[in-house]
Design a protein around this motif. Structure first.
Motif, PDB file in Angstrom:
ATOM      1  N   SER A 107      55.209  31.392  53.469  1.00 52.09           N
ATOM      2  CA  SER A 107      54.449  32.448  54.115  1.00 52.09           C
ATOM      3  C   SER A 107      52.955  32.328  53.802  1.00 52.09           C
ATOM      4  CB  SER A 107      54.958  33.803  53.640  1.00 52.09           C
ATOM      5  OG  SER A 107      54.849  33.898  52.231  1.00 52.09           O
ATOM      6  N   THR A 108      52.130  32.747  54.760  1.00 51.56           N
ATOM      7  CA  THR A 108      50.686  32.681  54.611  1.00 51.56           C
ATOM      8  C   THR A 108      50.193  33.809  53.719  1.00 51.56           C
ATOM      9  OG1 THR A 108      50.497  31.735  56.824  1.00 51.56           O
ATOM     10  CG2 THR A 108      48.500  32.663  55.866  1.00 51.56           C
ATOM     11  N   VAL A 109      49.208  33.510  52.903  1.00 50.60           N
ATOM     12  CA  VAL A 109      48.642  34.489  51.977  1.00 50.60           C
ATOM     13  C   VAL A 109      47.561  35.307  52.673  1.00 50.60           C
ATOM     14  CG1 VAL A 109      47.194  34.701  49.911  1.00 50.60           C
ATOM     15  CG2 VAL A 109      49.157  33.173  49.895  1.00 50.60           C
ATOM     16  N   PHE A 110      47.615  36.628  52.519  1.00 51.94           N
ATOM     17  CA  PHE A 110      46.600  37.521  53.083  1.00 51.94           C
ATOM     18  C   PHE A 110      45.755  38.183  51.997  1.00 51.94           C
ATOM     19  CE2 PHE A 110      49.934  37.323  56.307  1.00 51.94           C
ATOM     20  CZ  PHE A 110      49.182  36.980  57.422  1.00 51.94           C
ATOM     21  N   GLU A 111      46.163  38.038  50.750  1.00 52.93           N
ATOM     22  CA  GLU A 111      45.390  38.553  49.629  1.00 52.93           C
ATOM     23  C   GLU A 111      45.680  37.722  48.384  1.00 52.93           C
ATOM     24  OE1 GLU A 111      46.586  42.625  49.093  1.00 52.93           O
ATOM     25  OE2 GLU A 111      48.363  42.065  47.930  1.00 52.93           O
ATOM     26  N   PHE A 112      44.727  37.754  47.459  1.00 55.45           N
ATOM     27  CA  PHE A 112      44.885  37.052  46.191  1.00 55.45           C
ATOM     28  C   PHE A 112      45.017  38.062  45.058  1.00 55.45           C
ATOM     29  CE2 PHE A 112      42.349  34.020  48.759  1.00 55.45           C
ATOM     30  CZ  PHE A 112      43.231  32.943  48.732  1.00 55.45           C
ATOM     31  N   LEU A 113      45.583  37.601  43.954  1.00 54.38           N
ATOM     32  CA  LEU A 113      45.703  38.422  42.755  1.00 54.38           C
ATOM     33  C   LEU A 113      44.827  37.822  41.661  1.00 54.38           C
ATOM     34  CD1 LEU A 113      49.567  39.089  42.629  1.00 54.38           C
ATOM     35  CD2 LEU A 113      47.776  40.567  43.555  1.00 54.38           C
ATOM     36  N   LEU A 114      43.789  38.551  41.271  1.00 51.20           N
ATOM     37  CA  LEU A 114      42.911  38.106  40.193  1.00 51.20           C
ATOM     38  C   LEU A 114      43.541  38.511  38.864  1.00 51.20           C
ATOM     39  CD1 LEU A 114      39.478  39.186  41.731  1.00 51.20           C
ATOM     40  CD2 LEU A 114      40.312  36.843  41.441  1.00 51.20           C
ATOM     41  N   LEU A 115      43.981  37.542  38.094  1.00 46.84           N
ATOM     42  CA  LEU A 115      44.703  37.825  36.853  1.00 46.84           C
ATOM     43  C   LEU A 115      43.793  38.312  35.736  1.00 46.84           C
ATOM     44  CD1 LEU A 115      47.262  34.862  36.812  1.00 46.84           C
ATOM     45  CD2 LEU A 115      47.486  37.149  37.829  1.00 46.84           C
ATOM     46  N   GLY A 116      42.487  38.102  35.880  1.00 46.79           N
ATOM     47  CA  GLY A 116      41.550  38.611  34.879  1.00 46.79           C
ATOM     48  C   GLY A 116      41.478  37.752  33.635  1.00 46.79           C
ATOM     49  N   LEU A 117      40.958  38.346  32.569  1.00 46.01           N
ATOM     50  CA  LEU A 117      40.745  37.615  31.321  1.00 46.01           C
ATOM     51  C   LEU A 117      41.916  37.704  30.361  1.00 46.01           C
ATOM     52  CD1 LEU A 117      37.038  38.649  30.684  1.00 46.01           C
ATOM     53  CD2 LEU A 117      37.851  36.438  31.454  1.00 46.01           C
ATOM     54  N   SER A 118      42.696  38.762  30.481  1.00 44.64           N
ATOM     55  CA  SER A 118      43.819  38.939  29.560  1.00 44.64           C
ATOM     56  C   SER A 118      44.874  39.830  30.203  1.00 44.64           C
ATOM     57  CB  SER A 118      43.335  39.567  28.248  1.00 44.64           C
ATOM     58  OG  SER A 118      44.423  39.875  27.405  1.00 44.64           O
ATOM     59  N   ARG A 119      46.125  39.610  29.812  1.00 44.83           N
ATOM     60  CA  ARG A 119      47.220  40.444  30.298  1.00 44.83           C
ATOM     61  C   ARG A 119      47.705  41.423  29.233  1.00 44.83           C
ATOM     62  NH1 ARG A 119      50.904  35.896  33.517  1.00 44.83           N
ATOM     63  NH2 ARG A 119      49.173  34.941  34.675  1.00 44.83           N
ATOM     64  N   ASN A 172      49.525  33.023  45.277  1.00 42.94           N
ATOM     65  CA  ASN A 172      48.235  33.703  45.476  1.00 42.94           C
ATOM     66  C   ASN A 172      47.622  34.223  44.173  1.00 42.94           C
ATOM     67  OD1 ASN A 172      50.065  35.747  44.960  1.00 42.94           O
ATOM     68  ND2 ASN A 172      49.165  37.166  46.455  1.00 42.94           N
ATOM     69  N   LYS A 173      48.092  33.723  43.035  1.00 41.25           N
ATOM     70  CA  LYS A 173      47.592  34.191  41.742  1.00 41.25           C
ATOM     71  C   LYS A 173      46.425  33.305  41.278  1.00 41.25           C
ATOM     72  CE  LYS A 173      52.062  36.063  40.303  1.00 41.25           C
ATOM     73  NZ  LYS A 173      53.170  35.991  39.322  1.00 41.25           N
ATOM     74  N   ILE A 174      45.278  33.936  41.106  1.00 38.88           N
ATOM     75  CA  ILE A 174      44.086  33.228  40.641  1.00 38.88           C
ATOM     76  C   ILE A 174      43.902  33.516  39.149  1.00 38.88           C
ATOM     77  CG2 ILE A 174      41.590  32.954  40.903  1.00 38.88           C
ATOM     78  CD1 ILE A 174      41.847  33.933  43.755  1.00 38.88           C
ATOM     79  N   PRO A 175      44.045  32.513  38.286  1.00 36.33           N
ATOM     80  CA  PRO A 175      43.893  32.738  36.840  1.00 36.33           C
ATOM     81  C   PRO A 175      42.423  32.852  36.443  1.00 36.33           C
ATOM     82  CG  PRO A 175      44.336  30.437  37.267  1.00 36.33           C
ATOM     83  CD  PRO A 175      44.385  31.120  38.602  1.00 36.33           C
ATOM     84  N   HIS A 176      41.763  33.835  37.013  1.00 37.15           N
ATOM     85  CA  HIS A 176      40.319  34.010  36.811  1.00 37.15           C
ATOM     86  C   HIS A 176      39.984  35.481  37.012  1.00 37.15           C
ATOM     87  CE1 HIS A 176      36.385  32.407  36.168  1.00 37.15           C
ATOM     88  NE2 HIS A 176      36.681  31.179  36.540  1.00 37.15           N
ATOM     89  N   PHE A 177      38.716  35.859  36.727  1.00 37.68           N
ATOM     90  CA  PHE A 177      38.322  37.250  36.939  1.00 37.68           C
ATOM     91  C   PHE A 177      37.445  37.426  38.174  1.00 37.68           C
ATOM     92  CE2 PHE A 177      35.226  35.310  34.155  1.00 37.68           C
ATOM     93  CZ  PHE A 177      34.000  35.835  34.525  1.00 37.68           C
ATOM     94  N   PHE A 178      37.200  36.328  38.915  1.00 34.24           N
ATOM     95  CA  PHE A 178      36.519  36.414  40.206  1.00 34.24           C
ATOM     96  C   PHE A 178      36.920  35.207  41.052  1.00 34.24           C
ATOM     97  CE2 PHE A 178      33.708  33.780  37.677  1.00 34.24           C
ATOM     98  CZ  PHE A 178      33.181  32.857  38.568  1.00 34.24           C
ATOM     99  N   CYS A 179      36.525  35.229  42.327  1.00 32.10           N
ATOM    100  CA  CYS A 179      36.911  34.165  43.259  1.00 32.10           C
ATOM    101  C   CYS A 179      35.938  33.000  43.146  1.00 32.10           C
ATOM    102  CB  CYS A 179      36.928  34.702  44.688  1.00 32.10           C
ATOM    103  SG  CYS A 179      38.219  35.926  44.987  1.00 32.10           S
ATOM    104  N   ASP A 180      36.340  31.978  42.456  1.00 30.55           N
ATOM    105  CA  ASP A 180      35.544  30.771  42.292  1.00 30.55           C
ATOM    106  C   ASP A 180      36.197  29.635  43.080  1.00 30.55           C
ATOM    107  OD1 ASP A 180      33.561  29.113  41.472  1.00 30.55           O
ATOM    108  OD2 ASP A 180      34.218  28.937  39.393  1.00 30.55           O
ATOM    109  N   MET A 181      35.414  28.620  43.391  1.00 25.65           N
ATOM    110  CA  MET A 181      35.917  27.526  44.232  1.00 25.65           C
ATOM    111  C   MET A 181      37.060  26.754  43.596  1.00 25.65           C
ATOM    112  SD  MET A 181      32.898  25.584  46.277  1.00 25.65           S
ATOM    113  CE  MET A 181      32.028  25.132  44.789  1.00 25.65           C
ATOM    114  N   THR A 182      36.907  26.391  42.334  1.00 23.82           N
ATOM    115  CA  THR A 182      37.895  25.525  41.685  1.00 23.82           C
ATOM    116  C   THR A 182      39.300  26.106  41.692  1.00 23.82           C
ATOM    117  OG1 THR A 182      36.150  24.611  40.268  1.00 23.82           O
ATOM    118  CG2 THR A 182      38.423  24.255  39.584  1.00 23.82           C
ATOM    119  N   PRO A 183      39.521  27.352  41.242  1.00 19.08           N
ATOM    120  CA  PRO A 183      40.887  27.908  41.296  1.00 19.08           C
ATOM    121  C   PRO A 183      41.389  28.130  42.714  1.00 19.08           C
ATOM    122  CG  PRO A 183      39.325  29.563  40.534  1.00 19.08           C
ATOM    123  CD  PRO A 183      38.607  28.272  40.536  1.00 19.08           C
ATOM    124  N   LEU A 184      40.493  28.428  43.660  1.00 18.59           N
ATOM    125  CA  LEU A 184      40.911  28.615  45.051  1.00 18.59           C
ATOM    126  C   LEU A 184      41.398  27.309  45.662  1.00 18.59           C
ATOM    127  CD1 LEU A 184      38.268  31.081  46.548  1.00 18.59           C
ATOM    128  CD2 LEU A 184      40.715  31.467  46.301  1.00 18.59           C
TER     129      LEU A 184
END
Length: 325
Positions: A7-19, A172-184
């Motif tokens: 399925s196509t992704v319509f949103e991402f999940l920013l995992l932030g700095l810590s869980r 759609n999980k981005i292991p970052h706190f903002f949308c950067d090119m490398t994780p995308l």
């Protein structure tokens, strides 16, 4: 099942700095404090330069622009991160993510160009002091700043459009706190060959050309300063560049650690730590670096704070007088 059939992704999940909940609370307070310090410090520099006629020179004109860009740079990322923490959400839409990436790339490139422009200004001031006013005209200063904004936005638009053509499937999980090119790029299920190529070429030029200009400027500055006979004269000349060199070292050190090292050496923790340095720490430290090492700037900021304090006292006194009458 292949990623392309998912399925196509319509949103991402920013995992932030810590869980970890306890760590998240500490991180929230820390980042909020640093963001407030960034806003206050850069606004003070902008106001001090604009209100003090002694600081209406090319060097301070570029510094006020750098402070404005640093303010916008941090505001592109940190408020969204803090809001997500308060609302306890991680989701960001694909258009929202690309928009954040665009402004992040634009402001970091403008920062880069402004540092090169400031190095050229120091080169002219030290190597050609008698011709400084004729070389660093208002028109040239405005042209260099405008050119920095135009080139940076064109570069950011190029990378954003190339990112927008990619497909993102399932993960759609981005292991970052903002949308950067490398994780995308790592999440994309499309061919990212063109994106990688443009990062190395267009992105590389945007970073390396200003850096080369900075290095050439400082080679010329060092050569000129070494010709000065007195030690006091040499120290005075180098001291005018100290703040700029400190900011350049912070900025380029973290940028190269993230974007110009082999991908095999990358880790999520390392990239996030470096990203925190250039998105949060550096914009916060820049006002302190420039103000603490510059007597004119220190005096202008002290005067500005004094005026605010007196104005506040007068307003409070006026309110108290009205309340008792």
């Amino acid at each position: 099942m292949s990623r392309a059939n998912q399925s196509t992704v319509f949103e991402f999940l920013l995992l932030g700095l810590s869980r970890q909940p306890q760590q998240q609370q500490i991180i929230f307070v820390l980042f909020l404090s640093m963001y407030l310090a960034t806003v206050l410090g850069n606004l003070l520099i902008i106001l001090a330069i604009s209100t003090d006629s002694r600081l209406h020179s090319p060097m301070y004109f570029f510094l006020s622009n750098l402070s404005f860009v640093d303010l916008c740079f941090s505001s592109t990322i940190i408020p969204n991160m803090l809001t997500n923490h308060i609302l306890r959400r991680q989701a960001i839409s694909v258009p929202g993510c690309l928009t954040q990436m665009y402004f992040f790339m634009a402001f970091i490139a403008i920062d880069n160009f402004l540092l090169a422009v400031m190095a050229y200004d120091r080169f002219v001031a030290i190597c050609h002091p008698l011709h400084y006013t004729t070389k660093m005209t208002h028109q040239l200063c405005a042209l260099m700043v405008t050119g920095s904004w135009v080139i940076a936005n064109v570069n950011a638009l190029l990378h954003t459009l190339l990112m927008a053509r990619l497909s993102f499937c399932a993960d759609n999980k981005i292991p970052h706190f903002f949308c950067d090119m490398t994780p995308l790029l790592k999440l994309s299920c499309s061919d990212t060959h063109i994106n990688d190529l443009m990062i190395l070429t267009a992105g590389g030029l945007v970073i390396t050309v200003p850096l080369v200009c900075i290095l050439i400027s400082y080679i010329c500055i060092t050569t000129a300063v070494l010709r000065i006979p007195s030690t006091k004269g040499k120290w005075k000349a180098f001291s005018t560049c100290g703040s700029h060199l400190a900011v350049v070292s912070l900025f380029y050190g973290t940028i190269f650690a993230v974007y110009f090292t082999p991908s095999s050496t990358h880790s999520a923790e390392k990239d996030i730590a470096a990203a925190v340095m250039y998105t949060v720490v550096t914009p916060m430290l820049n006002p302190f670096i420039y103000s603490l090492r510059n007597k004119d700037m220190k005096g202008a900021i002290t005067k500005l704070i004094y005026i605010f304090f007196i104005s506040f006292q007068q307003r409070m006194g006026s309110k108290c007088h009205k309340g008792t009458s």
